[in-house]
Design a protein around this motif. Structure first.
Motif, PDB file in Angstrom:
ATOM      1  N   LEU A  34      41.297  39.564  38.311  1.00 20.66           N
ATOM      2  CA  LEU A  34      40.924  40.807  37.708  1.00 20.66           C
ATOM      3  C   LEU A  34      39.818  41.383  38.262  1.00 20.66           C
ATOM      4  O   LEU A  34      39.626  42.894  38.220  1.00 20.66           O
ATOM      5  CB  LEU A  34      40.683  40.716  36.070  1.00 20.66           C
ATOM      6  CG  LEU A  34      42.071  40.381  35.224  1.00 20.66           C
ATOM      7  CD1 LEU A  34      41.917  40.086  33.642  1.00 20.66           C
ATOM      8  CD2 LEU A  34      43.120  41.652  35.493  1.00 20.66           C
ATOM      9  N   ALA A  35      38.818  40.672  38.466  1.00 18.47           N
ATOM     10  CA  ALA A  35      37.391  40.938  39.039  1.00 18.47           C
ATOM     11  C   ALA A  35      37.608  41.785  40.427  1.00 18.47           C
ATOM     12  O   ALA A  35      36.917  42.797  40.709  1.00 18.47           O
ATOM     13  CB  ALA A  35      36.375  39.943  39.371  1.00 18.47           C
ATOM     14  N   GLN A  36      38.836  41.423  40.998  1.00 18.75           N
ATOM     15  CA  GLN A  36      39.051  42.060  42.323  1.00 18.75           C
ATOM     16  C   GLN A  36      39.946  43.255  42.109  1.00 18.75           C
ATOM     17  O   GLN A  36      39.800  44.241  42.844  1.00 18.75           O
ATOM     18  CB  GLN A  36      39.752  41.284  43.425  1.00 18.75           C
ATOM     19  CG  GLN A  36      39.008  39.801  43.500  1.00 18.75           C
ATOM     20  CD  GLN A  36      37.718  40.221  44.285  1.00 18.75           C
ATOM     21  OE1 GLN A  36      37.638  40.918  45.249  1.00 18.75           O
ATOM     22  NE2 GLN A  36      36.730  39.490  43.795  1.00 18.75           N
ATOM     23  N   LEU A  37      40.784  43.454  40.909  1.00 13.43           N
ATOM     24  CA  LEU A  37      41.647  44.393  40.793  1.00 13.43           C
ATOM     25  C   LEU A  37      41.111  45.709  40.140  1.00 13.43           C
ATOM     26  O   LEU A  37      41.451  46.902  39.918  1.00 13.43           O
ATOM     27  CB  LEU A  37      42.757  43.953  40.303  1.00 13.43           C
ATOM     28  CG  LEU A  37      43.630  42.748  41.032  1.00 13.43           C
ATOM     29  CD1 LEU A  37      44.642  42.427  40.364  1.00 13.43           C
ATOM     30  CD2 LEU A  37      44.228  43.629  42.386  1.00 13.43           C
ATOM     31  N   LEU A  38      40.254  45.440  38.987  1.00 14.05           N
ATOM     32  CA  LEU A  38      39.679  46.312  37.968  1.00 14.05           C
ATOM     33  C   LEU A  38      38.778  47.119  38.589  1.00 14.05           C
ATOM     34  O   LEU A  38      38.086  47.045  39.445  1.00 14.05           O
ATOM     35  CB  LEU A  38      39.519  45.558  36.560  1.00 14.05           C
ATOM     36  CG  LEU A  38      40.423  44.923  35.779  1.00 14.05           C
ATOM     37  CD1 LEU A  38      39.803  44.310  34.693  1.00 14.05           C
ATOM     38  CD2 LEU A  38      41.436  45.928  35.210  1.00 14.05           C
ATOM     39  N   ASP A  39      38.603  48.279  37.845  1.00 10.14           N
ATOM     40  CA  ASP A  39      37.429  49.357  38.069  1.00 10.14           C
ATOM     41  C   ASP A  39      36.325  49.155  37.317  1.00 10.14           C
ATOM     42  O   ASP A  39      36.511  48.765  36.053  1.00 10.14           O
ATOM     43  CB  ASP A  39      38.349  50.759  38.157  1.00 10.14           C
ATOM     44  CG  ASP A  39      39.161  50.955  39.102  1.00 10.14           C
ATOM     45  OD1 ASP A  39      39.092  50.421  40.175  1.00 10.14           O
ATOM     46  OD2 ASP A  39      40.442  51.608  38.693  1.00 10.14           O
ATOM     47  N   GLU A  40      35.075  49.787  37.838  1.00 12.71           N
ATOM     48  CA  GLU A  40      34.223  50.175  37.013  1.00 12.71           C
ATOM     49  C   GLU A  40      34.349  50.646  35.804  1.00 12.71           C
ATOM     50  O   GLU A  40      35.124  51.531  35.613  1.00 12.71           O
ATOM     51  CB  GLU A  40      32.909  50.728  37.846  1.00 12.71           C
ATOM     52  CG  GLU A  40      31.729  50.955  37.039  1.00 12.71           C
ATOM     53  CD  GLU A  40      30.643  51.988  37.892  1.00 12.71           C
ATOM     54  OE1 GLU A  40      29.756  52.435  37.480  1.00 12.71           O
ATOM     55  OE2 GLU A  40      31.034  52.031  39.299  1.00 12.71           O
ATOM     56  N   GLY A  41      33.843  50.082  34.628  1.00 15.18           N
ATOM     57  CA  GLY A  41      34.059  50.768  33.270  1.00 15.18           C
ATOM     58  C   GLY A  41      35.123  49.994  32.414  1.00 15.18           C
ATOM     59  O   GLY A  41      35.334  50.324  31.302  1.00 15.18           O
ATOM     60  N   ASP A  42      35.945  49.245  33.338  1.00 18.19           N
ATOM     61  CA  ASP A  42      37.020  48.661  32.457  1.00 18.19           C
ATOM     62  C   ASP A  42      36.497  47.330  31.651  1.00 18.19           C
ATOM     63  O   ASP A  42      35.359  47.036  31.919  1.00 18.19           O
ATOM     64  CB  ASP A  42      38.029  47.930  33.392  1.00 18.19           C
ATOM     65  CG  ASP A  42      38.726  49.148  34.088  1.00 18.19           C
ATOM     66  OD1 ASP A  42      38.909  50.403  33.673  1.00 18.19           O
ATOM     67  OD2 ASP A  42      39.576  48.907  35.386  1.00 18.19           O
ATOM     68  N   LEU A  43      37.249  46.818  30.668  1.00 18.82           N
ATOM     69  CA  LEU A  43      36.729  45.730  29.794  1.00 18.82           C
ATOM     70  C   LEU A  43      38.066  44.612  29.601  1.00 18.82           C
ATOM     71  O   LEU A  43      39.039  44.916  29.710  1.00 18.82           O
ATOM     72  CB  LEU A  43      36.493  46.305  28.396  1.00 18.82           C
ATOM     73  CG  LEU A  43      35.946  45.504  27.183  1.00 18.82           C
ATOM     74  CD1 LEU A  43      34.900  44.730  27.587  1.00 18.82           C
ATOM     75  CD2 LEU A  43      36.173  46.170  25.990  1.00 18.82           C
ATOM     76  N   VAL A  44      37.272  43.455  29.745  1.00 21.51           N
ATOM     77  CA  VAL A  44      38.284  42.027  29.836  1.00 21.51           C
ATOM     78  C   VAL A  44      37.930  41.575  28.557  1.00 21.51           C
ATOM     79  O   VAL A  44      36.672  41.403  28.418  1.00 21.51           O
ATOM     80  CB  VAL A  44      37.982  41.298  31.072  1.00 21.51           C
ATOM     81  CG1 VAL A  44      38.863  40.039  30.714  1.00 21.51           C
ATOM     82  CG2 VAL A  44      38.382  41.987  32.514  1.00 21.51           C
ATOM     83  N   VAL A  45      38.965  41.142  27.566  1.00 24.61           N
ATOM     84  CA  VAL A  45      38.692  40.432  26.444  1.00 24.61           C
ATOM     85  C   VAL A  45      39.484  39.297  26.429  1.00 24.61           C
ATOM     86  O   VAL A  45      40.583  39.301  26.790  1.00 24.61           O
ATOM     87  CB  VAL A  45      39.144  41.561  25.285  1.00 24.61           C
ATOM     88  CG1 VAL A  45      38.943  40.513  24.032  1.00 24.61           C
ATOM     89  CG2 VAL A  45      38.565  42.753  25.301  1.00 24.61           C
ATOM     90  N   ASP A  46      38.814  38.152  26.467  1.00 23.93           N
ATOM     91  CA  ASP A  46      39.160  36.676  26.178  1.00 23.93           C
ATOM     92  C   ASP A  46      39.628  36.402  24.861  1.00 23.93           C
ATOM     93  O   ASP A  46      38.545  35.873  24.266  1.00 23.93           O
ATOM     94  CB  ASP A  46      38.367  35.669  27.155  1.00 23.93           C
ATOM     95  CG  ASP A  46      39.046  34.324  27.099  1.00 23.93           C
ATOM     96  OD1 ASP A  46      40.444  34.039  26.656  1.00 23.93           O
ATOM     97  OD2 ASP A  46      38.502  33.423  27.821  1.00 23.93           O
ATOM     98  N   GLY A  47      40.697  36.347  24.384  1.00 26.12           N
ATOM     99  CA  GLY A  47      41.121  35.983  23.048  1.00 26.12           C
ATOM    100  C   GLY A  47      41.526  34.243  22.922  1.00 26.12           C
ATOM    101  O   GLY A  47      42.091  34.180  21.949  1.00 26.12           O
TER     102      GLY A  47
END
Length: 292
Positions: A72-85
């Motif tokens: 995801l670090a490679q695919l997402l854009d600036e300002g996106d948010l990852v949530v680990d549940g």
């Protein structure tokens, strides 16, 4: 809100359903084609979401989560948010947050409790992250939590959510072990005619009344004497992390440590105590039990 959900197992799929029932748009992805997924790849998931994106992970801790976050670090854009549940170790959260921050991507950890009953009853949510990210995620959190004022806490910065869930699960271990030991003693006594009725009577008025006690009575109704449940229970990791962390902190945890060792010992025996623990895990979490 619009969210992406990665991981559509027992927890993830039910959370997607509760979010959708609450009016949110959720696009689901899972490696399994039989999962009911909406898209077939991470790339397709990201393409289907409007920026800035929120992506919630419900995948196994360790390498599966590491690999997903790195991708995801490679695919997402600036300002996106990852949530680990999921049930990631809190020290891994800090590493994941640092990696994503290098790409200007936010990160939150959410300790999630509620098992297979969460879709109907709501989930207890323990959140780690910044206040800004917490407020951004709040509409989804409010839908996932139970009705009422409890069930949701912003526990602190990144790592606090899973640290809190680790402690929660350690407490859970001790409570389940105590119920198992009590049942084993009643079952072995020549004085007590019906341990099932005794436990049922404790559900009202008793200081030990609890949801776990309710679930144990339910399990005994399904299988009197727990004759068809093998007396072993796996340890899922959090209690072990809690004991390890407590050793570094200098905090004594005799009850949690003893319940952890009991689960490990159960792998080489079949005591009534662990039948209760195994039955409770199946009742609230849908964890498989071995039937004779």
């Amino acid at each position: 809100m619009q969210l992406g959900m990665i991981g559509l197992g027992k927890m993830g799929a039910n959370m997607v359903a509760r979010l959708r029932e609450g009016g949110h748009t959720v696009i689901g992805f899972d490696l399994s084609p039989q999962s009911g997924r909406d898209v077939e790849s991470l790339e397709a998931l990201i393409e289907a979401l409007e920026a800035p994106r929120v992506i919630w992970l419900m995948v196994p801790a360790g390498k599966p989560t590491d690999d997903t976050v790195e991708r995801l670090a490679q695919l997402l854009d600036e300002g996106d948010l990852v949530v680990d549940g999921g049930n990631t170790k809190f020290t891994d959260d800090q590493r994941h947050a640092k990696l994503l921050a290098e790409h200007q991507i936010g990160f939150m950890d959410v300790g999630t409790s509620g098992g297979v009953w969460g879709r109907e009853n709501g989930y207890a949510l323990m959140v780690g992250g910044t206040q800004q990210d917490y407020e951004r995620l709040l509409p989804a959190l409010q839908t996932l939590k139970p009705q009422g004022d409890s069930g949701l806490v912003h526990a602190g910065p990144v790592g606090a959510g899973h640290f809190t869930k680790m402690v929660h699960n350690g407490i859970e271990y001790g409570m389940m072990q105590a119920l198992g030991e009590g049942y084993s003693m009643l079952e072995s006594s020549e004085l007590v005619d019906n341990p099932h009725d005794v436990f049922d009577s404790w559900r009202e008025g008793s200081v030990i009344r609890s949801w776990l006690l309710d679930l144990l009575v339910r399990a005994l109704e399904d299988d009197e004497g727990l004759c068809h449940i093998a007396g072993n229970a796996q340890e899922s990791g959090e209690a072990k992390w809690m004991v390890e962390t407590a050793l570094h902190m200098g905090i004594p945890l005799p009850v949690t440590a003893a319940s952890l060792f009991a689960r490990q010992s159960s792998q080489i025996g079949d005591p009534n105590t662990m039948k209760v623990v195994a039955a409770l895990r199946n009742q609230f979490g849908g964890h498989a039990v071995t039937h004779e």
